[in-house]
Design a protein around this motif. Sequence first.
Motif, PDB file in Angstrom:
ATOM      1  N   SER A 199     -69.036  96.606  74.956  1.00 37.63           N
ATOM      2  CA  SER A 199     -68.582  96.126  73.650  1.00 37.63           C
ATOM      3  C   SER A 199     -67.736  97.176  72.948  1.00 37.63           C
ATOM      4  CB  SER A 199     -69.794  95.756  72.789  1.00 37.63           C
ATOM      5  OG  SER A 199     -69.400  95.361  71.500  1.00 37.63           O
ATOM      6  N   PHE A 200     -68.136  98.443  73.066  1.00 39.69           N
ATOM      7  CA  PHE A 200     -67.345  99.527  72.476  1.00 39.69           C
ATOM      8  C   PHE A 200     -65.963  99.603  73.116  1.00 39.69           C
ATOM      9  CE2 PHE A 200     -65.961 103.968  72.687  1.00 39.69           C
ATOM     10  CZ  PHE A 200     -65.911 104.289  71.344  1.00 39.69           C
ATOM     11  N   SER A 206     -57.649 102.038  72.580  1.00 37.09           N
ATOM     12  CA  SER A 206     -57.633 103.170  73.510  1.00 37.09           C
ATOM     13  C   SER A 206     -56.375 104.009  73.392  1.00 37.09           C
ATOM     14  CB  SER A 206     -57.776 102.660  74.950  1.00 37.09           C
ATOM     15  OG  SER A 206     -56.746 101.738  75.257  1.00 37.09           O
ATOM     16  N   SER A 207     -55.356 103.538  72.682  1.00 41.70           N
ATOM     17  CA  SER A 207     -54.152 104.350  72.506  1.00 41.70           C
ATOM     18  C   SER A 207     -54.374 105.502  71.532  1.00 41.70           C
ATOM     19  CB  SER A 207     -52.999 103.473  72.008  1.00 41.70           C
ATOM     20  OG  SER A 207     -53.280 102.960  70.713  1.00 41.70           O
ATOM     21  N   LEU A 208     -55.471 105.473  70.782  1.00 39.12           N
ATOM     22  CA  LEU A 208     -55.737 106.513  69.794  1.00 39.12           C
ATOM     23  C   LEU A 208     -56.532 107.676  70.359  1.00 39.12           C
ATOM     24  CD1 LEU A 208     -56.749 104.173  66.836  1.00 39.12           C
ATOM     25  CD2 LEU A 208     -54.493 105.135  67.321  1.00 39.12           C
ATOM     26  N   TYR A 209     -57.116 107.508  71.536  1.00 42.16           N
ATOM     27  CA  TYR A 209     -57.965 108.528  72.118  1.00 42.16           C
ATOM     28  C   TYR A 209     -57.701 108.623  73.620  1.00 42.16           C
ATOM     29  CZ  TYR A 209     -60.664 107.898  67.794  1.00 42.16           C
ATOM     30  OH  TYR A 209     -61.046 107.810  66.487  1.00 42.16           O
ATOM     31  N   ASP A 210     -58.115 109.744  74.196  1.00 45.64           N
ATOM     32  CA  ASP A 210     -58.225 109.869  75.647  1.00 45.64           C
ATOM     33  C   ASP A 210     -59.639 109.444  76.022  1.00 45.64           C
ATOM     34  OD1 ASP A 210     -55.655 110.833  75.971  1.00 45.64           O
ATOM     35  OD2 ASP A 210     -56.253 112.915  75.694  1.00 45.64           O
ATOM     36  N   VAL A 211     -59.767 108.307  76.690  1.00 43.21           N
ATOM     37  CA  VAL A 211     -61.072 107.693  76.926  1.00 43.21           C
ATOM     38  C   VAL A 211     -61.434 107.808  78.403  1.00 43.21           C
ATOM     39  CG1 VAL A 211     -62.494 105.634  76.633  1.00 43.21           C
ATOM     40  CG2 VAL A 211     -60.590 106.072  75.062  1.00 43.21           C
ATOM     41  N   ILE A 212     -62.646 108.265  78.665  1.00 45.17           N
ATOM     42  CA  ILE A 212     -63.198 108.347  80.020  1.00 45.17           C
ATOM     43  C   ILE A 212     -64.557 107.657  80.016  1.00 45.17           C
ATOM     44  CG2 ILE A 212     -64.026 109.879  81.851  1.00 45.17           C
ATOM     45  CD1 ILE A 212     -62.069 111.969  80.912  1.00 45.17           C
ATOM     46  N   VAL A 213     -64.775 106.798  80.993  1.00 44.13           N
ATOM     47  CA  VAL A 213     -66.038 106.076  81.132  1.00 44.13           C
ATOM     48  C   VAL A 213     -66.760 106.605  82.364  1.00 44.13           C
ATOM     49  CG1 VAL A 213     -67.146 103.821  81.305  1.00 44.13           C
ATOM     50  CG2 VAL A 213     -64.959 104.046  80.111  1.00 44.13           C
ATOM     51  N   PRO A 216     -73.026 104.818  86.598  1.00 44.26           N
ATOM     52  CA  PRO A 216     -73.368 104.640  88.020  1.00 44.26           C
ATOM     53  C   PRO A 216     -73.059 103.249  88.543  1.00 44.26           C
ATOM     54  CG  PRO A 216     -75.341 104.588  86.671  1.00 44.26           C
ATOM     55  CD  PRO A 216     -74.209 104.930  85.746  1.00 44.26           C
ATOM     56  N   ARG A 217     -72.784 102.315  87.659  1.00 40.75           N
ATOM     57  CA  ARG A 217     -72.478 100.936  88.052  1.00 40.75           C
ATOM     58  C   ARG A 217     -71.065 100.609  87.602  1.00 40.75           C
ATOM     59  NH1 ARG A 217     -76.348  97.204  85.099  1.00 40.75           N
ATOM     60  NH2 ARG A 217     -74.829  97.499  83.436  1.00 40.75           N
ATOM     61  N   ASN A 218     -70.260 100.065  88.503  1.00 40.78           N
ATOM     62  CA  ASN A 218     -68.857  99.803  88.178  1.00 40.78           C
ATOM     63  C   ASN A 218     -68.631  98.387  87.687  1.00 40.78           C
ATOM     64  OD1 ASN A 218     -69.167  98.339  90.515  1.00 40.78           O
ATOM     65  ND2 ASN A 218     -67.296  99.083  91.484  1.00 40.78           N
ATOM     66  N   SER A 219     -69.646  97.787  87.099  1.00 38.93           N
ATOM     67  CA  SER A 219     -69.515  96.420  86.598  1.00 38.93           C
ATOM     68  C   SER A 219     -70.398  96.228  85.381  1.00 38.93           C
ATOM     69  CB  SER A 219     -69.886  95.399  87.687  1.00 38.93           C
ATOM     70  OG  SER A 219     -71.235  95.588  88.091  1.00 38.93           O
ATOM     71  N   ILE A 243     -65.848  96.551  85.792  1.00 39.47           N
ATOM     72  CA  ILE A 243     -65.463  97.269  84.581  1.00 39.47           C
ATOM     73  C   ILE A 243     -63.983  97.628  84.612  1.00 39.47           C
ATOM     74  CG2 ILE A 243     -65.970  99.595  85.396  1.00 39.47           C
ATOM     75  CD1 ILE A 243     -66.807  98.125  81.935  1.00 39.47           C
ATOM     76  N   ARG A 244     -63.442  97.840  85.805  1.00 42.66           N
ATOM     77  CA  ARG A 244     -62.018  98.153  85.892  1.00 42.66           C
ATOM     78  C   ARG A 244     -61.163  96.959  85.507  1.00 42.66           C
ATOM     79  NH1 ARG A 244     -60.887 103.022  88.177  1.00 42.66           N
ATOM     80  NH2 ARG A 244     -62.574 104.071  89.319  1.00 42.66           N
ATOM     81  N   ARG A 245     -61.675  95.767  85.683  1.00 42.93           N
ATOM     82  CA  ARG A 245     -60.939  94.585  85.227  1.00 42.93           C
ATOM     83  C   ARG A 245     -60.927  94.518  83.697  1.00 42.93           C
ATOM     84  NH1 ARG A 245     -60.008  89.567  87.863  1.00 42.93           N
ATOM     85  NH2 ARG A 245     -61.376  90.240  89.550  1.00 42.93           N
ATOM     86  N   ILE A 246     -62.009  94.981  83.087  1.00 45.56           N
ATOM     87  CA  ILE A 246     -62.101  94.943  81.622  1.00 45.56           C
ATOM     88  C   ILE A 246     -61.184  95.975  80.984  1.00 45.56           C
ATOM     89  CG2 ILE A 246     -63.674  95.292  79.665  1.00 45.56           C
ATOM     90  CD1 ILE A 246     -65.924  94.202  81.387  1.00 45.56           C
ATOM     91  N   ILE A 247     -61.050  97.152  81.620  1.00 51.01           N
ATOM     92  CA  ILE A 247     -60.282  98.243  81.002  1.00 51.01           C
ATOM     93  C   ILE A 247     -58.892  98.384  81.598  1.00 51.01           C
ATOM     94  CG2 ILE A 247     -62.404  99.504  80.506  1.00 51.01           C
ATOM     95  CD1 ILE A 247     -61.780 101.326  82.869  1.00 51.01           C
ATOM     96  N   ARG A 248     -58.478  97.499  82.463  1.00 53.15           N
ATOM     97  CA  ARG A 248     -57.176  97.653  83.099  1.00 53.15           C
ATOM     98  C   ARG A 248     -56.058  97.569  82.060  1.00 53.15           C
ATOM     99  NH1 ARG A 248     -56.669  91.864  86.363  1.00 53.15           N
ATOM    100  NH2 ARG A 248     -56.967  90.506  84.533  1.00 53.15           N
ATOM    101  N   ASN A 249     -54.994  98.307  82.313  1.00 59.88           N
ATOM    102  CA  ASN A 249     -53.816  98.368  81.436  1.00 59.88           C
ATOM    103  C   ASN A 249     -54.153  98.882  80.040  1.00 59.88           C
ATOM    104  OD1 ASN A 249     -52.292  97.208  83.545  1.00 59.88           O
ATOM    105  ND2 ASN A 249     -52.803  95.133  82.836  1.00 59.88           N
ATOM    106  N   ARG A 250     -55.220  99.675  79.911  1.00 60.05           N
ATOM    107  CA  ARG A 250     -55.608 100.163  78.594  1.00 60.05           C
ATOM    108  C   ARG A 250     -55.723 101.682  78.547  1.00 60.05           C
ATOM    109  NH1 ARG A 250     -60.611  97.846  76.117  1.00 60.05           N
ATOM    110  NH2 ARG A 250     -59.670  98.903  74.343  1.00 60.05           N
ATOM    111  N   ASN A 251     -55.210 102.368  79.563  1.00 61.43           N
ATOM    112  CA  ASN A 251     -55.187 103.827  79.573  1.00 61.43           C
ATOM    113  C   ASN A 251     -56.595 104.408  79.429  1.00 61.43           C
ATOM    114  OD1 ASN A 251     -53.890 106.311  79.767  1.00 61.43           O
ATOM    115  ND2 ASN A 251     -53.734 106.532  77.538  1.00 61.43           N
TER     116      ASN A 251
END
Length: 705
Positions: A199-200, A206-213, A216-219, A243-251
Amino acid sequence: MAMMRSVLRNALRFCLQQQQQHEGFRGLNFVASSRDLESSRTCLKNWFGAAGTSWRQRRNFSVRRLYDHLHRAPNVPARAGRDEIWGLAELAASRSTHAASRGQAHWTQLPRSMMHGMLWCGNERVSYLLAAVAATGFLGGAGLFVVLADAGQREEQGTSRPAAAASVEVEEVVRSSVGTGPGRKKKVVVLGTGWAGTSFLKNLDSSLYDVIVVAPRNSFVFTPLLPSVASGVVEARSVTEPIRRIIRNRNIEFYQSECVRIDAKSKQILCNDVSERKWQGKDVEFTLDYDLLVVAVGATNNTFGTKGVQEYCHFLKEIEDAEKIRESVVERFETASLPNFSSEDRSKLLHFVVVGGGPTGVEYAAELHDLIHDDLCRLYPHLKQDVTITVVQSGDHILNSFDRRISEYAEKKFSRDGVDVKIGWRVSEVTDENVCLKLKKTGELVQLPYGMVVWSTGIATRPVVADLMAQIGQADRKVLATDAWLRVHNCEGVYALGDCASVEQRKIAEDITNLFELAEKEKSGLLTAEEFLETAEKIRPEYPQIDIYLEHQHMESVTGLLDNAVKDGKQSTVQLDLEHFRKAMCKVDSQLKSMPATAQVAAQQGAYLACCFNKLAQEYATNIKPEDHRHQLDPFFYRHLGQFAPLGGEIAAAEIPGDWVSIGHSTQWLWYSVYASMQVSWRTRVLVVFDWAKKFIFGRDSSSM
């Protein structure tokens, strides 16, 4: 790289235009490309020639030398004072050093007031193009370049190029090259891809921060449907979204690994690789620095230290748990169908025990009953009489977090369906053959033979969270303590949300004296009705229990709070002292309750914290501070939207805010609608609806994989 070239190419073009229009122009221009080195060297030599600085010496340009060159440079207006130039030099060089330490190109951001002062100097119309670029790695490791274009001395009237137009062009180039935000984005590290973390991420800009997730689970797993997965109604893939589908194209970067330690002092986390096959037979460990850390790792299963639970029980916390339970149920029926099994052995093998009478335990018991009696008994008709389902609950009722009417209906329905509900019993031990029960009232001990046990009794703290709590003085707590803005106490830059944290809500009774002094304007020791109502309205965002109390008492406004202290009904003329003010306000604290560890709370916290980060991107989220009962952002307020309890047989119960209770088949269809709409993507939404339709047409899947 392409953007830098474009910006500096525009700067060069503007310099050349100014050089053609103004006599005596001196310009420094630079294009970030190796083939433009010769053309740039000439301009650099002309600019720094008077000070005797060579091209090679420029690479290690110090703050003092940069200041000297800027101050002695021709055409710098007198009104550009020494402090202003020195501040510019120091800021540019410090940004260059920081970028060099990181080994990457970096744009230096300059204060807007400084830019304005350099662009406009009194009545002299002097247009500058000023940009400091820290560009390590470009043109053989260049460190600092200053692009400074001077429009010349005082412009006379009748100049072919309007001064306003020139300043506008300069302003546009400056904005494109310098920017308006802080010089370096804050690094936000998010731990976990559950309800809170996802949800976060979905709501964060994500353009305002450098975000790293890191997780242990990729979904993302839609956990409310895990009982349906365990019973074969819904496929596991239908409730998981990569999770990569959720954050794709969002840096946003994602690392599939487990955080094993958080070093709050040095602001670092230690992570381990979770893959089964280790790289070259070694565990891969790495550390990550962070500026802001969002801890959303959830919780683990709570065994209460009961012996044998880890060895012999199934849990229902992860998608893998649901798949194992589904396989075990089918396996028990297949084993019981083998020849030479006695009736006693079959009864033991087909005895399913669910420990925990909360929403998850009750829903799975209902799903298991439907699976067995609607599908498996048709495939194994000779085993129907040997099947038993038992629910063990240590409390006085199952579903004790629901309305009493729902709890009583669920117990009666389970009794009609043949599900044995043991109220007031506690599990003391689990062996390979028996579940040892102890009656809380009398201490009576009973051994219950079983074929499969599902343990669903609550949550416990994960080791990484427990270690962090020990570092910051919260070792005596069960979960991380946060304030109303989800900031972890005694841990700067760390936020916690979801099942791993608990919001410590402020009580009005603790602040009653300060609130009275805040409301008392005349300092007479008494409050008028107007002062009371004004103060009550003012503090409502800070104390969410006020709104909850008004809703439960069916009060339309805070005027109703005066009834707690005034009995004669003359509210307009009443005057309250401190004790009457205490009577009027302190009953509100009766509605102060801990937030449940549910997906609904975690999702709201994630969305709230993302909103905070988005609004405070310029000042950074660490500036969220309560001050004199006024806040930059309102504290987190959990709005309960209701809860469901599927009871089997296409019957569900729902508790809706406003003291509404609904039970029946229509509520089950409402449950279908709500859970379909809550899916995180159209992909999972379509798959879940298709699985439900498939169940109605073909029944549940009972094949063993």
